[in-house]
Motif scaffolding. Structure first.
Motif, PDB file in Angstrom:
ATOM      1  N   LEU A  29       0.837  -1.187   0.000  1.00 44.64           N
ATOM      2  CA  LEU A  29       0.000   0.000   0.000  1.00 44.64           C
ATOM      3  C   LEU A  29       0.879   1.246   0.000  1.00 44.64           C
ATOM      4  O   LEU A  29       2.049   1.191   0.390  1.00 44.64           O
ATOM      5  N   PRO A  30       0.369   2.391  -0.435  1.00 39.94           N
ATOM      6  CA  PRO A  30       1.167   3.628  -0.377  1.00 39.94           C
ATOM      7  C   PRO A  30       1.621   3.918   1.042  1.00 39.94           C
ATOM      8  O   PRO A  30       0.920   3.610   2.022  1.00 39.94           O
ATOM      9  N   GLY A  31       2.799   4.511   1.190  1.00 39.40           N
ATOM     10  CA  GLY A  31       3.331   4.833   2.501  1.00 39.40           C
ATOM     11  C   GLY A  31       4.407   5.893   2.392  1.00 39.40           C
ATOM     12  O   GLY A  31       4.695   6.399   1.301  1.00 39.40           O
ATOM     13  N   LYS A  32       5.013   6.233   3.532  1.00 43.36           N
ATOM     14  CA  LYS A  32       6.047   7.270   3.554  1.00 43.36           C
ATOM     15  C   LYS A  32       7.451   6.683   3.699  1.00 43.36           C
ATOM     16  O   LYS A  32       8.380   7.103   3.030  1.00 43.36           O
ATOM     17  N   ARG A  33       7.608   5.690   4.615  1.00 46.35           N
ATOM     18  CA  ARG A  33       8.929   5.077   4.822  1.00 46.35           C
ATOM     19  C   ARG A  33       8.877   3.623   4.377  1.00 46.35           C
ATOM     20  O   ARG A  33       7.939   2.893   4.724  1.00 46.35           O
ATOM     21  N   LEU A  34       9.882   3.212   3.634  1.00 48.24           N
ATOM     22  CA  LEU A  34       9.999   1.813   3.213  1.00 48.24           C
ATOM     23  C   LEU A  34      11.232   1.218   3.873  1.00 48.24           C
ATOM     24  O   LEU A  34      12.349   1.681   3.650  1.00 48.24           O
TER      25      LEU A  34
ATOM     26  N   GLU B 136       9.173   4.282  15.951  1.00 45.34           N
ATOM     27  CA  GLU B 136       8.893   2.855  15.913  1.00 45.34           C
ATOM     28  C   GLU B 136       8.127   2.568  14.626  1.00 45.34           C
ATOM     29  O   GLU B 136       7.701   3.484  13.918  1.00 45.34           O
ATOM     30  N   LEU B 137       7.972   1.285  14.301  1.00 45.85           N
ATOM     31  CA  LEU B 137       7.271   0.918  13.075  1.00 45.85           C
ATOM     32  C   LEU B 137       5.773   1.185  13.229  1.00 45.85           C
ATOM     33  O   LEU B 137       5.155   0.751  14.200  1.00 45.85           O
ATOM     34  N   ASN B 138       5.216   1.877  12.246  1.00 43.28           N
ATOM     35  CA  ASN B 138       3.834   2.338  12.318  1.00 43.28           C
ATOM     36  C   ASN B 138       3.107   1.968  11.020  1.00 43.28           C
ATOM     37  O   ASN B 138       3.494   2.425   9.950  1.00 43.28           O
ATOM     38  N   PRO B 139       2.055   1.142  11.099  1.00 44.57           N
ATOM     39  CA  PRO B 139       1.365   0.722   9.877  1.00 44.57           C
ATOM     40  C   PRO B 139       0.706   1.867   9.113  1.00 44.57           C
ATOM     41  O   PRO B 139       0.364   1.711   7.939  1.00 44.57           O
ATOM     42  N   GLU B 140       0.517   3.010   9.763  1.00 41.91           N
ATOM     43  CA  GLU B 140      -0.084   4.152   9.069  1.00 41.91           C
ATOM     44  C   GLU B 140       0.872   4.744   8.038  1.00 41.91           C
ATOM     45  O   GLU B 140       0.429   5.229   6.997  1.00 41.91           O
ATOM     46  N   THR B 141       2.163   4.695   8.317  1.00 39.64           N
ATOM     47  CA  THR B 141       3.133   5.368   7.450  1.00 39.64           C
ATOM     48  C   THR B 141       4.223   4.457   6.899  1.00 39.64           C
ATOM     49  O   THR B 141       4.837   4.790   5.883  1.00 39.64           O
ATOM     50  N   ASP B 142       4.475   3.318   7.552  1.00 38.55           N
ATOM     51  CA  ASP B 142       5.625   2.487   7.208  1.00 38.55           C
ATOM     52  C   ASP B 142       5.232   1.244   6.412  1.00 38.55           C
ATOM     53  O   ASP B 142       4.189   0.641   6.660  1.00 38.55           O
ATOM     54  N   ARG B 143       6.108   0.876   5.494  1.00 41.05           N
ATOM     55  CA  ARG B 143       5.959  -0.358   4.739  1.00 41.05           C
ATOM     56  C   ARG B 143       7.262  -1.150   4.886  1.00 41.05           C
ATOM     57  O   ARG B 143       8.344  -0.562   4.957  1.00 41.05           O
ATOM     58  N   VAL B 144       7.144  -2.474   4.922  1.00 39.28           N
ATOM     59  CA  VAL B 144       8.304  -3.311   5.219  1.00 39.28           C
ATOM     60  C   VAL B 144       8.397  -4.460   4.229  1.00 39.28           C
ATOM     61  O   VAL B 144       7.384  -5.086   3.898  1.00 39.28           O
ATOM     62  N   MET B 145       9.605  -4.720   3.755  1.00 33.09           N
ATOM     63  CA  MET B 145       9.899  -5.904   2.957  1.00 33.09           C
ATOM     64  C   MET B 145      10.928  -6.738   3.706  1.00 33.09           C
ATOM     65  O   MET B 145      11.903  -6.191   4.237  1.00 33.09           O
ATOM     66  N   LEU B 146      10.717  -8.057   3.746  1.00 34.36           N
ATOM     67  CA  LEU B 146      11.603  -8.956   4.467  1.00 34.36           C
ATOM     68  C   LEU B 146      12.181  -9.998   3.523  1.00 34.36           C
ATOM     69  O   LEU B 146      11.443 -10.630   2.762  1.00 34.36           O
ATOM     70  N   CYS B 147      13.493 -10.199   3.585  1.00 34.76           N
ATOM     71  CA  CYS B 147      14.114 -11.251   2.788  1.00 34.76           C
ATOM     72  C   CYS B 147      15.364 -11.741   3.505  1.00 34.76           C
ATOM     73  O   CYS B 147      16.236 -10.941   3.863  1.00 34.76           O
ATOM     74  N   GLY B 148      15.445 -13.060   3.722  1.00 34.53           N
ATOM     75  CA  GLY B 148      16.616 -13.608   4.401  1.00 34.53           C
ATOM     76  C   GLY B 148      16.308 -14.909   5.089  1.00 34.53           C
ATOM     77  O   GLY B 148      15.577 -15.748   4.560  1.00 34.53           O
ATOM     78  N   SER B 149      16.827 -15.058   6.292  1.00 31.30           N
ATOM     79  CA  SER B 149      16.698 -16.323   7.004  1.00 31.30           C
ATOM     80  C   SER B 149      15.247 -16.590   7.395  1.00 31.30           C
ATOM     81  O   SER B 149      14.465 -15.666   7.649  1.00 31.30           O
ATOM     82  N   THR B 150      14.902 -17.867   7.455  1.00 31.78           N
ATOM     83  CA  THR B 150      13.555 -18.261   7.844  1.00 31.78           C
ATOM     84  C   THR B 150      13.203 -17.733   9.229  1.00 31.78           C
ATOM     85  O   THR B 150      12.081 -17.273   9.473  1.00 31.78           O
ATOM     86  N   ALA B 151      14.158 -17.777  10.152  1.00 28.47           N
ATOM     87  CA  ALA B 151      13.909 -17.320  11.522  1.00 28.47           C
ATOM     88  C   ALA B 151      13.602 -15.830  11.554  1.00 28.47           C
ATOM     89  O   ALA B 151      12.678 -15.384  12.247  1.00 28.47           O
ATOM     90  N   MET B 152      14.376 -15.036  10.813  1.00 24.88           N
ATOM     91  CA  MET B 152      14.152 -13.596  10.790  1.00 24.88           C
ATOM     92  C   MET B 152      12.776 -13.271  10.228  1.00 24.88           C
ATOM     93  O   MET B 152      12.029 -12.451  10.782  1.00 24.88           O
ATOM     94  N   ILE B 153      12.420 -13.916   9.125  1.00 22.62           N
ATOM     95  CA  ILE B 153      11.131 -13.649   8.497  1.00 22.62           C
ATOM     96  C   ILE B 153       9.977 -14.039   9.416  1.00 22.62           C
ATOM     97  O   ILE B 153       9.003 -13.297   9.565  1.00 22.62           O
ATOM     98  N   LYS B 154      10.093 -15.186  10.075  1.00 25.07           N
ATOM     99  CA  LYS B 154       9.034 -15.639  10.986  1.00 25.07           C
ATOM    100  C   LYS B 154       8.870 -14.681  12.159  1.00 25.07           C
ATOM    101  O   LYS B 154       7.750 -14.244  12.477  1.00 25.07           O
ATOM    102  N   ASP B 155       9.980 -14.342  12.789  1.00 33.46           N
ATOM    103  CA  ASP B 155       9.921 -13.477  13.963  1.00 33.46           C
ATOM    104  C   ASP B 155       9.392 -12.086  13.607  1.00 33.46           C
ATOM    105  O   ASP B 155       8.556 -11.524  14.323  1.00 33.46           O
ATOM    106  N   PHE B 156       9.889 -11.542  12.504  1.00 31.43           N
ATOM    107  CA  PHE B 156       9.468 -10.203  12.120  1.00 31.43           C
ATOM    108  C   PHE B 156       8.026 -10.177  11.640  1.00 31.43           C
ATOM    109  O   PHE B 156       7.285  -9.219  11.912  1.00 31.43           O
TER     110      PHE B 156
END
Length: 272
Positions: free
Chosen positions: A119-124, A224-244
């Motif tokens: 979705l549109p956002g301010k910080r990626l 802190e991470l805020n769903p109103e303004t922030d968007r996140v992409m995750l790529c890497g270890s299975t543990a990191m992706i699961k936890d995040f």
């Protein structure tokens, strides 16, 4: 010094895959390397996608694996970042390729680490471990991403300092890149962190979020991470992706896809 040469490694034609010539290979250390292949005229992809590449296996049957494309959608070559696994079925062979060799390339790329799935956002925030950096190298060199977001924050977590592939280019905020250098100077932030050796930033990505390090200057905005303004992409270890993924959902973030854009996306096909 004696130079050992060999003829380029050719591969049998295959109806399901194209063959493409290797243009260059760069070995970062004893377990990490990058390489680029020619881009066939018919090959189209979106920045952040992955594609199957490979080499002949037993009985010349192609041995294929998903690799994120590290070059942006406009590039004339297709770049990859790979680990070296000594006994890996594919990487044990792939790490030995040289310029002018050939590799198999699937005809159709795919993936969810694309701007269209957000979705549109301010910080990626682009959060990566190891070779999970690759798709984000594609995105940060694409002008469209700077039109979509005010800030683009790339975090790369590795075990050893020598694993920080592309460190110098990223530290320089992509200076010299003809298409994005002006935007990147103002909007792109690179945060490398190391877990097993001394470095200016140490600790896993989750720790950088918890202690607020991720939101210190020059990253502006909410601490802190805020769903109103922030968007996140995750790529890497299975543990990191699961936890995040669990942490983001706990903060009200919803996972997106090509069919339904959301607040964050992960690459489920990534292996690395």
């Amino acid at each position: 010094m004696t130079m050992h040469t060999r003829p380029p490694a050719l591969i049998p034609e295959h109806s399901n895959f194209m063959s493409s010539k290797v243009l260059w290979v760069k070995h970062w250390n004893d377990h990490l390397f990058s390489f680029a292949i020619e881009r066939p005229a018919s090959f189209r992809f979106r920045s952040g996608e992955f594609v199957m590449i490979g080499l002949p296996g037993d009985n010349d049957k192609p041995l294929m694996r998903a690799y994120s494309i590290a070059s942006p959608a406009w590039a004339e070559e297709i770049e990859f970042l790979s680990i070296k696994v000594p006994d890996g079925p594919l990487t044990s062979k792939l790490q030995q390729i040289r310029a002018d060799d050939q590799v198999y390339l699937a005809r159709k790329p795919t993936g969810t680490l694309v701007a269209d799935a957000l979705l549109p956002g301010k910080r990626l925030f682009l959060l990566s471990t190891g070779t999970g950096l690759a798709p984000f190298l594609s995105l940060i060199r694409d002008p469209d991403i700077y039109e979509a977001f005010n800030q683009v924050v790339l975090v790369h977590c590795v075990r050893r300092v020598s694993d920080l592939a592309y460190h110098d280019e990223l530290t320089a905020q992509l200076a010299g890149d003809p298409l994005v250098q002006d935007q990147a100077l103002l909007q792109f932030h690179y945060i490398p962190t190391v877990t097993r050796e001394p470095f200016r930033t140490t600790g896993r990505i989750g720790q950088l979020v918890e202690n607020g390090w991720l939101f210190r200057a020059p990253v502006a905005g909410h601490p802190e991470l805020n769903p109103e303004t922030d968007r996140v992409m995750l790529c890497g270890s299975t543990a990191m992706i699961k936890d995040f993924g669990e942490m983001l959902e706990g903060k009200g973030f919803e996972e997106g896809s090509n069919a339904k854009p959301g607040h964050f996306v992960i690459e489920r096909a990534f292996v690395g």
